[in-house]
Design a protein around this motif. Structure first.
Motif, PDB file in Angstrom:
ATOM      1  N   UNK A  40      -7.510  -2.243   9.350  1.00 36.14           N
ATOM      2  CA  UNK A  40      -6.131  -1.777   9.374  1.00 36.14           C
ATOM      3  C   UNK A  40      -5.629  -1.532   7.962  1.00 36.14           C
ATOM      4  N   UNK A  41      -5.023  -0.375   7.743  1.00 39.13           N
ATOM      5  CA  UNK A  41      -4.340  -0.098   6.478  1.00 39.13           C
ATOM      6  C   UNK A  41      -2.886   0.211   6.810  1.00 39.13           C
ATOM      7  N   UNK A  42      -1.981  -0.468   6.123  1.00 38.43           N
ATOM      8  CA  UNK A  42      -0.560  -0.327   6.395  1.00 38.43           C
ATOM      9  C   UNK A  42       0.212  -0.529   5.105  1.00 38.43           C
ATOM     10  N   UNK A  43       1.402   0.023   5.012  1.00 42.41           N
ATOM     11  CA  UNK A  43       2.181  -0.084   3.768  1.00 42.41           C
ATOM     12  C   UNK A  43       2.771  -1.472   3.574  1.00 42.41           C
ATOM     13  N   UNK A  44       2.907  -1.864   2.318  1.00 42.01           N
ATOM     14  CA  UNK A  44       3.579  -3.114   1.995  1.00 42.01           C
ATOM     15  C   UNK A  44       5.088  -2.889   2.019  1.00 42.01           C
ATOM     16  N   UNK A  45       5.821  -3.956   2.191  1.00 45.91           N
ATOM     17  CA  UNK A  45       7.268  -3.870   2.103  1.00 45.91           C
ATOM     18  C   UNK A  45       7.979  -3.495   3.376  1.00 45.91           C
ATOM     19  N   UNK A  46       7.224  -3.260   4.459  1.00 40.64           N
ATOM     20  CA  UNK A  46       7.828  -2.969   5.760  1.00 40.64           C
ATOM     21  C   UNK A  46       7.134  -3.841   6.797  1.00 40.64           C
ATOM     22  N   UNK A  47       7.708  -3.900   7.987  1.00 38.09           N
ATOM     23  CA  UNK A  47       7.110  -4.747   9.022  1.00 38.09           C
ATOM     24  C   UNK A  47       5.727  -4.237   9.412  1.00 38.09           C
ATOM     25  N   UNK A  48       4.901  -5.142   9.825  1.00 37.59           N
ATOM     26  CA  UNK A  48       3.539  -4.845  10.233  1.00 37.59           C
ATOM     27  C   UNK A  48       3.537  -3.989  11.496  1.00 37.59           C
ATOM     28  N   UNK A  49       2.607  -3.024  11.608  1.00 37.83           N
ATOM     29  CA  UNK A  49       2.518  -2.228  12.841  1.00 37.83           C
ATOM     30  C   UNK A  49       2.242  -3.117  14.048  1.00 37.83           C
TER      31      UNK A  49
END
Length: 371
Positions: A40-49
């Protein structure tokens, strides 16, 4: 705080197979380096998918092309009927929607899901595209392919369109998505294809139609769209779902809210994915504009660059970019959001043995399409 996974790239620069053939691993995946991760790749600073049982998925902003989150974005899997998105995108510009045809017996007898074509009836091309994208008719897919000049011509056209879109994980072997050895796509490619389709008014009309009348030898009957989210999710535009016993569940869809469109694609889902897709769409709308993208849906190649060179074209059956090694499929299926490191370790050995396996020509058995 959720931290973005740093992907492992170029684990194996090349592998020599029997006979001296070498495979060179690409240095940068299409759409950005992070999309080469199996995890999983997701942006930092926002809620997790939100969690999903899908082995592979992509959430993207269709307006900007920004990939907001992904898991195994370029993993190659059997696409099932989501491949019909490529069939429609390829053939809509080539076929006159008002033309009438009488389908062949071969088209009418296609296995799996069918809209019920009859050799005794005539159909407008417009009707066949509705049957393709609403009812997932494998018979309609073959009728359209035969109208386009035959199966070989259509496969060549579809693979050329995939190349133009830079959907390099996609290899089309059938117009319907019925499982066939060597056929593949990825969550990234399905998102690319859907985004291109949304820019085509006819494509968009077919995928967003909920119900329609369909001609029969005597009279008409009603067909409905198999995309359940058209009825359940606010702003749903449509696109396509699919299932075979080998591919499992797959889906690519788009929804528009507040003038913005989010695309979600999932592949190899073991169960009921509709609610999970809705959750991923909700997440995409909630973070778009506030999250650092993890990748990009690339633009199509210029026509001159995408066009085949004179004398360089090959029969459709020879359009076979390297399929994902089976051991990589196994690694992805076993990987969870909490086992990213393991997944990345497996990919190195999996690639080596998978390529050797491919060298011996092991082929997967054919599945049966139901959607």
């Amino acid at each position: 705080m959720w931290t973005k996974i740093v992907p492992v790239t170029a684990l194996i620069a090349s592998v020599s197979l029997t006979g001296g053939t070498a495979y060179a691993a690409p240095t940068t995946p299409v759409g950005g380096e992070a999309l080469g991760s199996r995890g999983l790749v997701a942006p930092a600073g926002v809620k997790k998918p939100p969690k999903t049982k899908a082995t592979s998925y992509v959430v993207a902003d269709a307006d900007t092309g920004q990939v907001l989150a992904a898991k195994d974005a370029h993993g190659r899997y059997l696409p099932a009927s989501t491949l019909k998105t490529l069939t429609a995108l390829t053939l809509i510009p080539k076929l006159d929607k008002n033309r009438k045809i009488r389908p062949s017996r071969n088209a009418c007898n296609q296995e799996g899901t069918a809209v019920g074509l009859s050799v005794k009836a005539t159909y407008k091309i417009d009707d066949l595209f509705k049957a393709l994208m609403m009812s997932s008719g494998n018979d309609a897919a073959m009728a359209l392919a035969e109208t386009n000049g035959g199966l070989a011509q259509t496969m060549s056209d579809m693979n050329a369109e995939a190349k133009r879109l830079q959907a390099n994980d996609t290899v089309a072997k059938t117009p319907s998505g019925l499982d066939k050895p060597g056929q593949s796509s990825s969550a990234y490619d399905l998102a690319l294809i859907a985004r291109a389709g949304l820019a085509n008014p006819e494509f968009k009309r077919y995928i967003s139609t909920k119900t329609s009348t369909f001609p029969a030898p005597k009279g008409h009957y009603e067909i409905s769209n198999h995309n359940k989210l058209l009825w359940r999710y606010k702003g749903m535009v449509g696109v396509k779902n699919g299932w075979t016993s080998k591919a499992l569940g797959s889906f690519v869809g788009a929804a528009t809210r507040g003038g913005h469109t989010i695309v979600v694609s999932v592949m190899r889902h073991e169960g009921y994915f509709w609610e999970e897709v809705a959750d991923l769409l909700d997440w995409g709308f909630s973070v778009r504009g506030n999250a650092t993208p993890v990748g990009q849906l690339v633009d199509p190649l210029p026509d001159a660059q995408a066009a085949p060179q004179p004398g360089a074209s090959a029969p459709a059956t020879q359009v076979t970019p390297a399929a994902q090694p089976p051991l990589l499929d196994t690694a992805a299926k076993k990987q969870t959001d909490s086992s990213k490191t393991v997944g990345m370790v497996v990919i190195g050995g999996g690639l080596l043995f998978g390529l050797i396996w491919l060298g011996y020509g092991i082929r997967r058995r054919r599945g049966r399409s139901r959607l």
